[in-house]
Design a protein around this motif. Structure first.
Motif, PDB file in Angstrom:
ATOM      1  N   ASP A   9      -5.289  -0.499  -4.177  1.00 23.41           N
ATOM      2  CA  ASP A   9      -3.974  -0.811  -3.605  1.00 23.41           C
ATOM      3  C   ASP A   9      -2.963   0.031  -4.374  1.00 23.41           C
ATOM      4  OD1 ASP A   9      -1.713  -1.885  -2.490  1.00 23.41           O
ATOM      5  OD2 ASP A   9      -1.810  -3.773  -3.617  1.00 23.41           O
TER       6      ASP A   9
ATOM      7  N   ASP B 136       0.028   1.139  -3.840  1.00 20.19           N
ATOM      8  CA  ASP B 136       1.438   0.760  -3.962  1.00 20.19           C
ATOM      9  C   ASP B 136       1.623  -0.665  -4.475  1.00 20.19           C
ATOM     10  OD1 ASP B 136       0.702  -0.729  -1.751  1.00 20.19           O
ATOM     11  OD2 ASP B 136       1.778   0.514  -0.317  1.00 20.19           O
TER      12      ASP B 136
ATOM     13  N   ASP C  69       1.144  -3.593  -3.173  1.00 20.06           N
ATOM     14  CA  ASP C  69       1.777  -4.593  -2.291  1.00 20.06           C
ATOM     15  C   ASP C  69       0.802  -5.662  -1.812  1.00 20.06           C
ATOM     16  OD1 ASP C  69       0.244  -3.130  -0.558  1.00 20.06           O
ATOM     17  OD2 ASP C  69       1.907  -2.414   0.686  1.00 20.06           O
TER      18      ASP C  69
ATOM     19  N   ALA D 298       5.285   0.274  -0.984  1.00 23.70           N
ATOM     20  CA  ALA D 298       5.048  -1.164  -0.913  1.00 23.70           C
ATOM     21  C   ALA D 298       5.774  -1.768   0.281  1.00 23.70           C
ATOM     22  CB  ALA D 298       5.501  -1.835  -2.201  1.00 23.70           C
TER      23      ALA D 298
END
Length: 487
Positions: free
Chosen positions: A301, A303, A305, A318
Motif C-alpha cells: 500500500d 500511499d 490509505d 492517498a
C-alpha cells in the motif's frame, strides 16, 4: 559333526544378508563357534579349599581345557525387552582331559592337579539361558557386557545330569547386527555323583564359548533402514532424524507437519516459502512477488490509505475506500470526483457523468452557425472570400467543446436541382467538410459523424430561388438526445 558344520555355514550365509538393527528391533539372534570344557572344578577332597578348586589357574588352556577343533556350539536367542533375552544352546565336545585339583593326591603334578584321560569321552549339552545385557544401560553401541543364569542337561559319557548355570559374557559388536561373543558358564551339577570306582560321575565344570553372533528378524516395511517398531511412518520411507518420516522438500520439516510438503520453505511458516520476504507464506499471499502487509493479504500500500495498490486507482495518492483510493478532487465543484467526471473542468450532473446537458440555447446557436456555412456552387469547398464561414466554424467549436461526452451528427442537404445521385454525393461531402473543419479545431472525432441526405429533406419549396437557398444547408443534430432533430 559334518551336518552341524553344514548347518552353521548355511546360517552364516543367511545372516550375511541381515540389515543393521539393535536388539529391540532385531529380536532374534544366533551365535556359533567353539566351546571349551574345564573339569577342574569337579568335586575334590573335602580338605581342598573351594576357592583354589574353582579359580586356581583358570586359563591354563593347554593342560586343563577340552577343545573340539570344530564348530561345536549353536545358540538361538530372542530379545524380550529391557535388556533381557532368552536362549537355547546346544554344544558338543570330547573330553580327553579330566582334571581334578587335589594337591594331596598321589600322582598330582606341580600345579596340584590330577589329570586323567578318560578315553575321548563324548560330551553333549543342551542349556536354556536368561541373559541381561548392559549395553542399553551404559549407552554403548559396541561394548556389550552381560550376566546370565539358566539351567540345562549334560550328557557326560554314559552318565547324564542336570545343571544350574550362572554365567557372564562380553560381546564386541562390529556392526549393529554382527559381533564377537565371548562367554563363560559355571555348570553346577546336582549332587556331584561318583561312580563305583570313586570317580566323579556328574562333575560340575566350566564351559567357555567363543563365536560369532548375528541379530535378525526386524521388520522394515518401507525399507528406509528404520524398523517399524521405531518408525513413526512405517509405510513410507523417511529419515532417521524424523523417526522414519519423510521430508520431501528437504526443508527440515517433516511432511506431516509441513503445510507445503513439496516446496522448500521456512519453519516459521510451517514449511511454506515466502518469496517476497514479507512474513506471509506464498500460499496465503495475494501478492507473493512483492512485499506487503499482513492486513492486506501480503499486498503493498504505497500511499498508506489502507487500500492495496492492486485495488487502488490512485496507488501513489492517498484516498478513501469509497473513492477507490483516490483523493476526492472535484475541480469543477459539481460533486463528482474528477476520476469519475467526464468533464472535470465543466460542471455537470451525475446523470451525465459530470458533463453539462446539451441545452436548447446551445442547439439553437449550433443551428444558426451551421446554416451560415457557405460552399462554392456545386462543390464541397467553403465559399472563397467569405470571412464569416471560419468564424461560424469557430463558434460551433466553442459550443461543442463544452459537451465532451455528447455525440453530434453533421448533416448535409441540397436543393432538388440536378440528379439525385449527384446531390447525395455533394451533400455527403459537404457534411464531411464541416466535420473535418471541427476536428481540425480540436473537437474529438469520436463525438462526430457525417451524413448526406441530398434533396430528400427540404425545409422549403424548391420551386423558388429563396426556397432552394434554404434547402442548401448543413445542420448539427445531437444524437440520441431529446433535442434530436433539425435545427
Amino acid at each position: 559333526m559334518k551336518h552341524l558344520n553344514k548347518l552353521l555355514v548355511a546360517v552364516l550365509m543367511a545372516m550375511g544378508f541381515s540389515s543393521h538393527a539393535q536388539d529391540s528391533n532385531n529380536p532374534w539372534a544366533i551365535s556359533f563357534g567353539v566351546n571349551a570344557v574345564d573339569t577342574r572344578t569337579s568335586a575334590g577332597p573335602e580338605h581342598v579349599n573351594w576357592f583354589q578348586q574353582h579359580f586356581s589357574q583358570p586359563f591354563d588352556v593347554s593342560d586343563n581345557w577340552n577343545i573340539l577343533p570344530s564348530l561345536s556350539y549353536l545358540n538361538v536367542s530372542r530379545y524380550v525387552g529391557s535388556g533381557f533375552s532368552v536362549g537355547l544352546m546346544g554344544s558338543v565336545n570330547k573330553i580327553d582331559k579330566f582334571v581334578v585339583f587335589d594337591p594331596t593326591a598321589p600322582g598330582h603334578d606341580s600345579r596340584g592337579m590330577v589329570v586323567e584321560n578318560p578315553g575321548d569321552l563324548m560330551y553333549y549339552g543342551i542349556d536354556a539361558t536368561i541373559k541381561y545385557s548392559f549395553k542399553e544401560l551404559i549407552g554403548s553401541k559396541w561394548f556389550d557386557p552381560s550376566l546370565s543364569v539358566g539351567g540345562g542337561y549334560t550328557f557326560f559319557g554314559d552318565s547324564s545330569f542336570g545343571t544350574v548355570n550362572p554365567g557372564a559374557g562380553l560381546t564386541f559388536w562390529f556392526t549393529d547386527a554382527i559381533g564377537l561373543e565371548l562367554a563363560t558358564r559355571y555348570k553346577w551339577s546336582f549332587g556331584d555323583r561318583e561312580d563305583a570306582a570313586g570317580a566323579p560321575d556328574a562333575p560340575s565344570h566350566f564351559q567357555h564359548t567363543a563365536g560369532i553372533i548375528f541379530q535378525f528378524g526386524g521388520k522394515d516395511t518401507d525399507g528406509d533402514g528404520i524398523y517399524d517398531k521405531d518408525d513413526a511412518c512405517p509405510d513410507v520411507a523417511g529419515l532417521k532424524q524424523f523417526n522414519g518420516c519423510p521430508d520431501t522438500d528437504g526443508d527440515g520439516i517433516v511432511d506431516a507437519s509441513d503445510a507445503c510438503p513439496d516446496v522448500f520453505g521456512l519453519a516459521a511458516l510451517n514449511g511454506c516459502p515466502d518469496t517476497d520476504g514479507d512474513g506471509i507464506a506464498d500460499k496465503d499471499d495475494a501478492c507473493p512477488d512483492v512485499a506487503g502487509l499482513a492486513a492486506l493479504n501480503g499486498c503493498p500500500d504505497a500511499d498508506g490509505d489502507g487500500i492495496a495498490d492492486k485495488d487502488d486507482k490512485c496507488p501513489t495518492e492517498a484516498g478513501p475506500k469509497e473513492n477507490q483510493g483516490c483523493p476526492f478532487l472535484d475541480a469543477d465543484k459539481d460533486g463528482i470526483a474528477d476520476k469519475d467526471d467526464d468533464c472535470p473542468t465543466v460542471a455537470g450532473p451525475a446523470s451525465n457523468r459530470g458533463c453539462p446537458e446539451v441545452t436548447t440555447e446551445a442547439l439553437e446557436d449550433l443551428k444558426i452557425n451551421a446554416r451560415a456555412v457557405y460552399f462554392d456552387t456545386g462543390k464541397a469547398t467553403f465559399k472563397k472570400g467569405d470571412a464569416q464561414t471560419p468564424q461560424r466554424l469557430d463558434a460551433m467549436k466553442e459550443i461543442l467543446k463544452n459537451y465532451p461526452n455528447a455525440k453530434f451528427s453533421i448533416e448535409g442537404h441540397t436543393d432538388s436541382t440536378g440528379s439525385a445521385k449527384i446531390n447525395d454525393k455533394l451533400s455527403q461531402e459537404r457534411a464531411e467538410a464541416v466535420m473535418n473543419a471541427l476536428i481540425e479545431r480540436g473537437i474529438n472525432p469520436e463525438n462526430l459523424s457525417a451524413k448526406g441526405y441530398g434533396s430528400s429533406k427540404p425545409v422549403a419549396t424548391n420551386k423558388t430561388a429563396a426556397g432552394r437557398a434554404q434547402n442548401r444547408r448543413t445542420e448539427v443534430v445531437h444524437v440520441g438526445s431529446k433535442y434530436e432533430g433539425k435545427l
